[in-house]
Design an enzyme around this catalytic site. Structure first.
Site, PDB file in Angstrom:
ATOM      1  N   TYR A  33     -14.280 -12.855   0.456  1.00 10.78           N
ATOM      2  CA  TYR A  33     -14.903 -11.546   0.202  1.00 10.78           C
ATOM      3  C   TYR A  33     -16.178 -11.726  -0.611  1.00 10.78           C
ATOM      4  CZ  TYR A  33     -11.898  -7.722   1.868  1.00 10.78           C
ATOM      5  OH  TYR A  33     -11.255  -6.803   2.638  1.00 10.78           O
ATOM      6  N   ARG A  71       0.823  -1.221   0.000  1.00  3.98           N
ATOM      7  CA  ARG A  71       0.000   0.000   0.000  1.00  3.98           C
ATOM      8  C   ARG A  71       0.853   1.265   0.000  1.00  3.98           C
ATOM      9  NH1 ARG A  71      -5.457  -0.266   1.719  1.00  3.98           N
ATOM     10  NH2 ARG A  71      -6.263  -2.263   1.098  1.00  3.98           N
ATOM     11  N   ASP A  90      -6.582  -3.444  -7.384  1.00  2.00           N
ATOM     12  CA  ASP A  90      -7.073  -3.977  -6.116  1.00  2.00           C
ATOM     13  C   ASP A  90      -7.343  -5.470  -6.237  1.00  2.00           C
ATOM     14  OD1 ASP A  90      -7.978  -2.815  -3.377  1.00  2.00           O
ATOM     15  OD2 ASP A  90      -9.455  -4.340  -3.876  1.00  2.00           O
ATOM     16  N   ARG A 116      -7.518  11.686  -5.805  1.00  4.65           N
ATOM     17  CA  ARG A 116      -8.786  11.054  -5.425  1.00  4.65           C
ATOM     18  C   ARG A 116      -9.956  12.035  -5.337  1.00  4.65           C
ATOM     19  NH1 ARG A 116     -11.771   8.438  -4.140  1.00  4.65           N
ATOM     20  NH2 ARG A 116     -11.708   7.129  -2.306  1.00  4.65           N
ATOM     21  N   ARG A 148      -3.717   6.554   0.657  1.00  6.93           N
ATOM     22  CA  ARG A 148      -4.236   7.813   1.209  1.00  6.93           C
ATOM     23  C   ARG A 148      -3.283   8.583   2.112  1.00  6.93           C
ATOM     24  NH1 ARG A 148      -9.882   5.403   2.910  1.00  6.93           N
ATOM     25  NH2 ARG A 148      -8.366   3.778   3.297  1.00  6.93           N
TER      26      ARG A 148
HETATM   27  O1  CP3 Z   1       0.423   0.675  -3.202  1.00  7.39           O
HETATM   28  C1  CP3 Z   1      -0.344  -0.282  -3.322  1.00  7.39           C
HETATM   29  O2  CP3 Z   1      -0.147  -1.326  -2.681  1.00  7.39           O
HETATM   30  C2  CP3 Z   1      -1.487  -0.071  -4.300  1.00  7.39           C
HETATM   31  C3  CP3 Z   1      -2.214  -1.219  -4.794  1.00  7.39           C
HETATM   32  C4  CP3 Z   1      -3.134  -1.940  -3.818  1.00  7.39           C
HETATM   33  C5  CP3 Z   1      -4.418  -1.474  -3.351  1.00  7.39           C
HETATM   34  N1  CP3 Z   1      -5.008  -2.500  -2.679  1.00  7.39           N
HETATM   35  C6  CP3 Z   1      -5.007  -0.149  -3.584  1.00  7.39           C
HETATM   36  C7  CP3 Z   1      -6.101   0.312  -2.703  1.00  7.39           C
HETATM   37  C8  CP3 Z   1      -2.962  -3.235  -3.324  1.00  7.39           C
HETATM   38  C9  CP3 Z   1      -1.755  -4.139  -3.463  1.00  7.39           C
HETATM   39  C10 CP3 Z   1      -4.149  -3.577  -2.608  1.00  7.39           C
HETATM   40  C11 CP3 Z   1      -4.359  -4.906  -2.008  1.00  7.39           C
HETATM   41  C12 CP3 Z   1      -5.588  -5.167  -1.252  1.00  7.39           C
HETATM   42  N2  CP3 Z   1      -6.837  -4.658  -1.420  1.00  7.39           N
HETATM   43  C13 CP3 Z   1      -5.668  -6.124  -0.226  1.00  7.39           C
HETATM   44  C14 CP3 Z   1      -4.529  -6.989   0.217  1.00  7.39           C
HETATM   45  C15 CP3 Z   1      -3.680  -6.288   1.212  1.00  7.39           C
HETATM   46  C16 CP3 Z   1      -4.313  -6.139   2.538  1.00  7.39           C
HETATM   47  O3  CP3 Z   1      -4.504  -4.981   2.936  1.00  7.39           O
HETATM   48  O4  CP3 Z   1      -4.590  -7.163   3.161  1.00  7.39           O
HETATM   49  C17 CP3 Z   1      -6.986  -6.143   0.264  1.00  7.39           C
HETATM   50  C18 CP3 Z   1      -7.533  -7.001   1.398  1.00  7.39           C
HETATM   51  C19 CP3 Z   1      -7.726  -5.221  -0.513  1.00  7.39           C
HETATM   52  C20 CP3 Z   1      -9.170  -4.925  -0.419  1.00  7.39           C
HETATM   53  C21 CP3 Z   1      -9.393  -3.512  -0.122  1.00  7.39           C
HETATM   54  N3  CP3 Z   1      -9.246  -2.483  -1.028  1.00  7.39           N
HETATM   55  C22 CP3 Z   1      -9.810  -2.926   1.106  1.00  7.39           C
HETATM   56  C23 CP3 Z   1     -10.087  -3.719   2.389  1.00  7.39           C
HETATM   57  C24 CP3 Z   1      -9.914  -1.562   0.902  1.00  7.39           C
HETATM   58  C25 CP3 Z   1     -10.449  -0.536   1.847  1.00  7.39           C
HETATM   59  C26 CP3 Z   1      -9.495  -0.316   2.977  1.00  7.39           C
HETATM   60  C27 CP3 Z   1      -8.998   1.088   2.949  1.00  7.39           C
HETATM   61  O5  CP3 Z   1      -7.804   1.294   3.129  1.00  7.39           O
HETATM   62  O6  CP3 Z   1      -9.850   1.971   2.734  1.00  7.39           O
HETATM   63  C28 CP3 Z   1      -9.514  -1.294  -0.437  1.00  7.39           C
HETATM   64  C29 CP3 Z   1      -9.427   0.025  -1.091  1.00  7.39           C
HETATM   65  C30 CP3 Z   1      -8.069   0.417  -1.599  1.00  7.39           C
HETATM   66  N4  CP3 Z   1      -7.238  -0.379  -2.356  1.00  7.39           N
HETATM   67  C31 CP3 Z   1      -7.436   1.683  -1.440  1.00  7.39           C
HETATM   68  C32 CP3 Z   1      -6.221   1.620  -2.137  1.00  7.39           C
HETATM   69  C33 CP3 Z   1      -5.239   2.742  -2.362  1.00  7.39           C
HETATM   70  C34 CP3 Z   1      -8.032   2.870  -0.705  1.00  7.39           C
HETATM   71  C35 CP3 Z   1      -8.992   3.494  -1.636  1.00  7.39           C
HETATM   72  C36 CP3 Z   1      -9.234   4.945  -1.331  1.00  7.39           C
HETATM   73  O7  CP3 Z   1     -10.040   5.239  -0.460  1.00  7.39           O
HETATM   74  O8  CP3 Z   1      -8.611   5.773  -2.007  1.00  7.39           O
END
Ligand code: CP3
Length: 360
Positions: A166, A42, A91, A55, A46
């Site tokens: 999920y 990640r 994602d 965003r 944000r």
């Molecule tokens: O830098 C990076 O790693 C970018 C790529 C990336 C994202 N999600 C972007 C994202 C990667 C590798 C992920 C993986 C991901 N997504 C996982 C595995 C890692 C982990 O955390 O266990 C999981 C479970 C997800 C599912 C997911 N996507 C969730 C639970 C959420 C919401 C949580 C949160 O932080 O709000 C997301 C949204 C998400 N994916 C965001 C980002 C940058 C936040 C979106 C936003 O509000 O801008």
């Protein structure tokens, strides 16, 4: 199962060879490198002011679909942090788009039509990865073009259990009752669901490899909910099938959280690198896994809410546990949290480079 897309694998050039000698890819192969490579799960998110600005103009899903801007986000994070690998902006839940996937701000992902009955699997069965998710391949091509042949690009997908869970739960879950009920009570549906997710994941990752991903990571974020016995019975064969069906020559990082009791079983499922969360000591976990596999990790992401001195001490402690052995990729034990102070993230990356060069 082989991927038969029209994206061709490029013939290796001198520049490709230079890329394969970058510390991150050397560590994936357990070769010695000039310093310990570091990237952060990640790392584009944000906590970055630039990301928050972008965003304001895009919803999260629209940002993923806009390959040029998605590539810009990845490249921006690499430039800001000076990390040794980029990860494509996408994602793990994108394959669930046809099941009504949405991301409400701060509320996490939701699936409007969760999978509970055999009929619910139809939309997954019918998913054509190139049609539905071709934008991720395009993002990888653009990211690679922007970065040139200097920074390896990581592609990724969710592991079958996490994506299936999920799909079944429809969002975050505490006890995974719906998922486990299906697993225990409906073996035919569970198998069909896992097979569909496996097929999609293989196509999705091979598409990313064809588009230029230099390594791929499989995220089994929810795997820690399982007992070792259930992991072996209901999950391991499917994760193994994904990993063995990926184009050879591309390193695979196999990561899970709360996975301390499952590490040797995950290693058996496959992967060139095993991702560790922070609940295990890196040296002890590595000893259990065996030295014929690389490891990635494993600082507690919450440590980034401390100060520079504490961060540097924690980096030193982790590097000491890795003991300079080839095959350690520095990372957090899970993703960077949204409120993390940017300066501390930079301090972490600098500390890893500085102290691993000094030979801690
Ligand atoms: O830098 C990076 O790693 C970018 C790529 C990336 C994202 N999600 C972007 C994202 C990667 C590798 C992920 C993986 C991901 N997504 C996982 C595995 C890692 C982990 O955390 O266990 C999981 C479970 C997800 C599912 C997911 N996507 C969730 C639970 C959420 C919401 C949580 C949160 O932080 O709000 C997301 C949204 C998400 N994916 C965001 C980002 C940058 C936040 C979106 C936003 O509000 O801008």
């Amino acid at each position: 199962m082989r991927h038969t897309g029209d994206l061709r694998r490029r013939t290796p050039t001198v520049a490709d060879r230079a890329l394969s000698d970058r510390p991150f890819l050397q560590a994936c192969r357990r070769e010695p490198s000039a310093y310990t490579p570091v990237w952060l799960m990640r790392q584009a998110g944000r906590y970055l002011p630039e990301y928050r600005r972008i965003r304001e103009r895009f919803s999260f899903l629209d940002l993923c679909r806009d390959s040029a801007t998605a590539a810009e986000v990845t490249v921006g994070a690499v430039a800001t942090l000076g990390v040794d690998a980029a990860i494509v902006f996408a994602d793990i839940l994108l394959p669930l788009v046809d099941s009504g996937l949405t991301y409400e701000n701060g509320d996490g992902p939701r699936i409007a039509r969760p999978v509970r009955r055999i009929e619910d699997i139809e939309s997954l069965k019918g998913l054509n990865v190139e049609d539905a998710l071709g934008f991720v391949a395009k993002t990888i091509l653009l990211t690679r073009r922007e970065l040139g042949k200097t920074v390896p690009v990581i592609g990724f997908a969710g592991a079958p259990f996490t994506v299936a869970a999920y799909a079944v739960e429809g969002g975050a879950s505490r006890n995974y009752v719906a998922t486990k009920s299906l697993m225990y009570n409906e073996p035919v549906i569970w198998h069909e669901l896992m097979e569909s997710v496996v097929r999609i994941t293989i196509d999705y990752l091979n598409m990313q490899i064809d588009a230029g991903a230099d390594a791929v990571q499989l995220f089994d974020s929810w795997v820690g909910a399982l007992s070792p016995e259930d992991y072996r019975k209901y999950v391991q064969p499917y994760s193994a099938k994904v990993i063995e069906s990926l184009r050879s020559g591309t390193p695979v990082i196999h990561f899970g959280t709360m996975s301390g009791s499952l590490l040797t079983d995950m290693r058996e499922a496959g992967g060139d690198v095993i991702g560790l969360d922070w609940r295990v000591n890196l040296d002890e976990a590595w000893a259990r896994l065996g030295t014929d596999v690389a490891v990635q990790g494993n600082l507690d992401p919450t440590l980034l809410f401390s100060d520079r001195r504490t961060i540097r001490q924690a980096v030193t402690a982790t590097l000491r546990r890795a003991a300079g052995r080839p095959g350690h990729i520095f990372n957090l034990g899970h993703g960077i949290l949204p409120q993390t102070p940017l300066d501390n993230v930079r301090a972490l990356v600098d500390a890893v480079h500085e102290m691993s060069t000094a030979g801690c």
